[in-house]
Each structure stands twice: as C-alpha cells, then as structure tokens.
Motif scaffolding. Structure first.
Motif, PDB file in Angstrom:
ATOM      1  N   LEU A 148       0.945  -1.162   0.027  1.00 23.58           N
ATOM      2  CA  LEU A 148      -0.024   0.011   0.007  1.00 23.58           C
ATOM      3  C   LEU A 148       0.852   1.268   0.268  1.00 23.58           C
ATOM      4  CD1 LEU A 148      -2.739   1.489   0.175  1.00 23.58           C
ATOM      5  CD2 LEU A 148      -2.694   1.008   2.619  1.00 23.58           C
ATOM      6  N   CYS A 149       1.942   1.288   0.784  1.00 17.86           N
ATOM      7  CA  CYS A 149       2.764   2.330   0.672  1.00 17.86           C
ATOM      8  C   CYS A 149       3.622   2.615  -0.509  1.00 17.86           C
ATOM      9  CB  CYS A 149       4.103   2.104   1.991  1.00 17.86           C
ATOM     10  SG  CYS A 149       5.076   3.274   2.002  1.00 17.86           S
ATOM     11  N   VAL A 150       4.023   1.588  -1.124  1.00 17.84           N
ATOM     12  CA  VAL A 150       4.568   1.971  -2.420  1.00 17.84           C
ATOM     13  C   VAL A 150       3.568   2.643  -3.492  1.00 17.84           C
ATOM     14  CG1 VAL A 150       5.989   1.011  -4.355  1.00 17.84           C
ATOM     15  CG2 VAL A 150       6.636   0.401  -1.839  1.00 17.84           C
ATOM     16  N   TRP A 151       2.455   1.882  -3.607  1.00 18.16           N
ATOM     17  CA  TRP A 151       1.500   2.328  -4.473  1.00 18.16           C
ATOM     18  C   TRP A 151       0.884   3.863  -4.500  1.00 18.16           C
ATOM     19  CZ3 TRP A 151      -3.834   3.393  -3.827  1.00 18.16           C
ATOM     20  CH2 TRP A 151      -4.650   3.688  -4.890  1.00 18.16           C
ATOM     21  N   LEU A 152       0.979   4.193  -2.930  1.00 18.63           N
ATOM     22  CA  LEU A 152       0.590   5.544  -2.583  1.00 18.63           C
ATOM     23  C   LEU A 152       1.677   6.492  -2.893  1.00 18.63           C
ATOM     24  CD1 LEU A 152      -1.204   5.141   0.794  1.00 18.63           C
ATOM     25  CD2 LEU A 152      -2.280   5.927  -1.259  1.00 18.63           C
ATOM     26  N   VAL A 153       3.206   6.251  -2.709  1.00 17.79           N
ATOM     27  CA  VAL A 153       4.225   6.953  -3.298  1.00 17.79           C
ATOM     28  C   VAL A 153       4.079   7.269  -4.451  1.00 17.79           C
ATOM     29  CG1 VAL A 153       6.766   7.019  -3.362  1.00 17.79           C
ATOM     30  CG2 VAL A 153       5.959   6.502  -1.285  1.00 17.79           C
ATOM     31  N   ALA A 154       3.857   5.985  -5.404  1.00 20.41           N
ATOM     32  CA  ALA A 154       3.962   6.231  -6.874  1.00 20.41           C
ATOM     33  C   ALA A 154       2.726   7.115  -7.570  1.00 20.41           C
ATOM     34  CB  ALA A 154       3.495   4.908  -7.585  1.00 20.41           C
ATOM     35  N   ARG A 155       1.568   7.447  -6.456  1.00 21.59           N
ATOM     36  CA  ARG A 155       0.475   8.359  -6.968  1.00 21.59           C
ATOM     37  C   ARG A 155       1.021   9.738  -6.185  1.00 21.59           C
ATOM     38  NH1 ARG A 155      -4.882   7.099  -4.930  1.00 21.59           N
ATOM     39  NH2 ARG A 155      -5.544   8.577  -6.613  1.00 21.59           N
ATOM     40  N   GLN A 156       1.910   9.626  -5.575  1.00 17.62           N
ATOM     41  CA  GLN A 156       2.163  11.118  -5.000  1.00 17.62           C
ATOM     42  C   GLN A 156       1.450  11.490  -3.853  1.00 17.62           C
ATOM     43  OE1 GLN A 156       4.054  14.049  -7.456  1.00 17.62           O
ATOM     44  NE2 GLN A 156       3.900  12.656  -9.056  1.00 17.62           N
ATOM     45  N   HIS A 157       0.928  10.518  -3.118  1.00 15.76           N
ATOM     46  CA  HIS A 157      -0.006  10.532  -1.944  1.00 15.76           C
ATOM     47  C   HIS A 157       0.552  10.696  -0.820  1.00 15.76           C
ATOM     48  CE1 HIS A 157      -3.916  10.670   0.552  1.00 15.76           C
ATOM     49  NE2 HIS A 157      -4.455  10.489  -0.200  1.00 15.76           N
ATOM     50  N   VAL A 158       0.159  11.852   0.023  1.00 13.26           N
ATOM     51  CA  VAL A 158       0.999  12.031   1.420  1.00 13.26           C
ATOM     52  C   VAL A 158       0.587  11.076   2.486  1.00 13.26           C
ATOM     53  CG1 VAL A 158      -0.571  13.414   2.524  1.00 13.26           C
ATOM     54  CG2 VAL A 158       1.824  13.867   2.771  1.00 13.26           C
ATOM     55  N   ALA A 159      -0.261  10.287   2.162  1.00 12.74           N
ATOM     56  CA  ALA A 159      -0.516   9.260   3.049  1.00 12.74           C
ATOM     57  C   ALA A 159       0.247   7.899   3.136  1.00 12.74           C
ATOM     58  CB  ALA A 159      -2.110   8.422   2.774  1.00 12.74           C
ATOM     59  N   ASN A 160       1.261   7.799   2.148  1.00 12.51           N
ATOM     60  CA  ASN A 160       2.251   6.793   2.232  1.00 12.51           C
ATOM     61  C   ASN A 160       3.026   6.955   3.222  1.00 12.51           C
ATOM     62  OD1 ASN A 160       5.474   7.799   1.283  1.00 12.51           O
ATOM     63  ND2 ASN A 160       4.064   9.300   0.500  1.00 12.51           N
ATOM     64  N   TRP A 161       3.356   8.091   3.809  1.00 16.23           N
ATOM     65  CA  TRP A 161       4.285   8.209   4.883  1.00 16.23           C
ATOM     66  C   TRP A 161       3.715   7.534   6.354  1.00 16.23           C
ATOM     67  CZ3 TRP A 161       8.654   9.131   3.177  1.00 16.23           C
ATOM     68  CH2 TRP A 161       9.088   9.966   2.196  1.00 16.23           C
ATOM     69  N   PRO A 162       2.404   8.011   6.828  1.00 22.25           N
ATOM     70  CA  PRO A 162       2.037   7.182   7.795  1.00 22.25           C
ATOM     71  C   PRO A 162       2.022   5.548   7.838  1.00 22.25           C
ATOM     72  CG  PRO A 162       0.369   8.594   7.109  1.00 22.25           C
ATOM     73  CD  PRO A 162       1.571   9.179   6.335  1.00 22.25           C
ATOM     74  N   ILE A 163       1.362   5.239   6.694  1.00 18.16           N
ATOM     75  CA  ILE A 163       1.423   3.797   6.326  1.00 18.16           C
ATOM     76  C   ILE A 163       2.758   3.190   6.189  1.00 18.16           C
ATOM     77  CG2 ILE A 163       0.883   2.227   4.348  1.00 18.16           C
ATOM     78  CD1 ILE A 163      -1.715   3.113   5.795  1.00 18.16           C
TER      79      ILE A 163
END
Length: 199
Positions: free
Chosen positions: A14-29
């Motif tokens: 989930l974290c890497v998927w969010l990073v690829a989308r440039q979504h800030v929620a990647n950090w807490p995940i």
C-alpha cells in the motif's frame, strides 16, 4: 510465514502504491510498515535491515513534512518532482560507498549475519532512495529498482518468501512510479498534488 510478515506485505504494498501516486498518506502507512519489518528482520538475522527501519521512521517524518510544506518554511505549494543535481549525486554516491563498506565491516564483526555485504548494500541503497523520495527526486526510483533487484533473492535466501514476493511487486510499482513521476516532471509548470487531492 508469520502475521508480522503478512502485515509487512500489506502495508508495504500500500505504501509504495501511494508513493507512486504522490499521495502523502504513504508516510504514515510507511511508518507502520517499518515497525512490522523491525520485528521481522531482527528475527531473520538481517540486523542492518532491522536498524534501517528506525532510520526510515525518522526519514518518513521528514518526508511527510517536506511533501506538505514544499521543502521549507514559506515555500509555496507542494514539493515538486525534480531531477537530482550533480552535487546531490556526488554526495549520495560517496555516502552509499562509505555506508556499504562501514556496515559490512560492522556486521561481519559484531553480528552473526550470514550476508553482511548484501545486507549493508541494500541498507545503503534504501537510504539513498528514501532521501530522494523525501525530496521528490525522480531518480530515486532507479535506486529503489537497484535495491529491489538485490532484496528479492536475498529474502528468498533467508526463507522470507512472502517478503521476497512483496519485493517483486515493489519492483513493478517502482517502474510505474518512475514512469508517473517522469510524466509529472515533463508536464509544463506541473506541481505535485497536496494532501487529500489524490484521495
């Protein structure tokens, strides 16, 4: 396979998927993922990788702030994707070489690690890539790809088959992230999205 490995798999993907989308929620995940991996890697004797997760938590806090504050007080808008400068490459390369050599010697002397060089190399590459991710440097994806190409066989060798499979998924997500960030970089006047805009 353990629940720790399963939870590490889920939060990591989930974290890497969010990073690829440039979504800030990647950090807490990502912080949750780091906690699961501290336990998992310590149990597997991958001590540098376990210690690396603590550094990742600190970098995640910095990356979270950097992504939401544009990289500095008073900076306008969200942090933009950009290319790595020559000076940044020079000090990243120097830090990577010194870090790999230093950690290899340390692990060889003070731990029972059976793979001190590979553990140290992946640690150094991951730190370099994470710094680049914190600053939204598009080439950070190449560093992650290099790290994943080592992680996949390393974790399989240590019997962490689900984690090895996770890193195959990470590799695919890194390629997608590289393509997406390069597209953002190529867009005239493009700036990355703020928190919630990509929810």
């Amino acid at each position: 396979m353990s629940w720790t490995e399963v939870l590490g798999f889920a939060t990591g993907a989930l974290c890497v998927w969010l990073v690829a989308r440039q979504h800030v929620a990647n950090w807490p995940i990502g912080i949750a993922n780091n906690i699961f991996f501290i336990v998992l890697f310590a149990q597997a004797g991958l001590y540098a990788d376990a210690g690396l997760q603590i550094v990742f938590i600190a970098l995640a806090a910095y990356g979270w702030w950097s992504w939401t504050h544009g990289g500095g007080p008073g900076a306008a808008g969200a942090l933009p994707v950009r290319r790595t400068t020559r000076a940044e490459w020079a000090w990243l390369a120097a830090a990577g070489v010194v870090g790999t050599l230093g950690l290899t010697l340390l692990l060889d002397r003070v731990s029972d690690s059976t793979v001190p060089f590979w553990d140290a190399l992946t640690t150094a590459l991951s730190l370099m890539a994470t710094y680049g991710q914190c600053r939204k440097l598009v080439e950070s994806w190449w560093l992650w790809i290099a790290a994943d190409l080592v992680y996949i066989p390393l974790y399989a060798y240590k019997g962490l088959y689900l984690t090895s499979a996770l890193y195959v998924g990470f590799l695919a997500l890194c390629v997608a992230g590289l393509v997406g960030w390069r597209r953002t970089l190529a867009a005239p006047g493009a700036r990355t999205e703020t928190a919630g805009a990509t929810a």
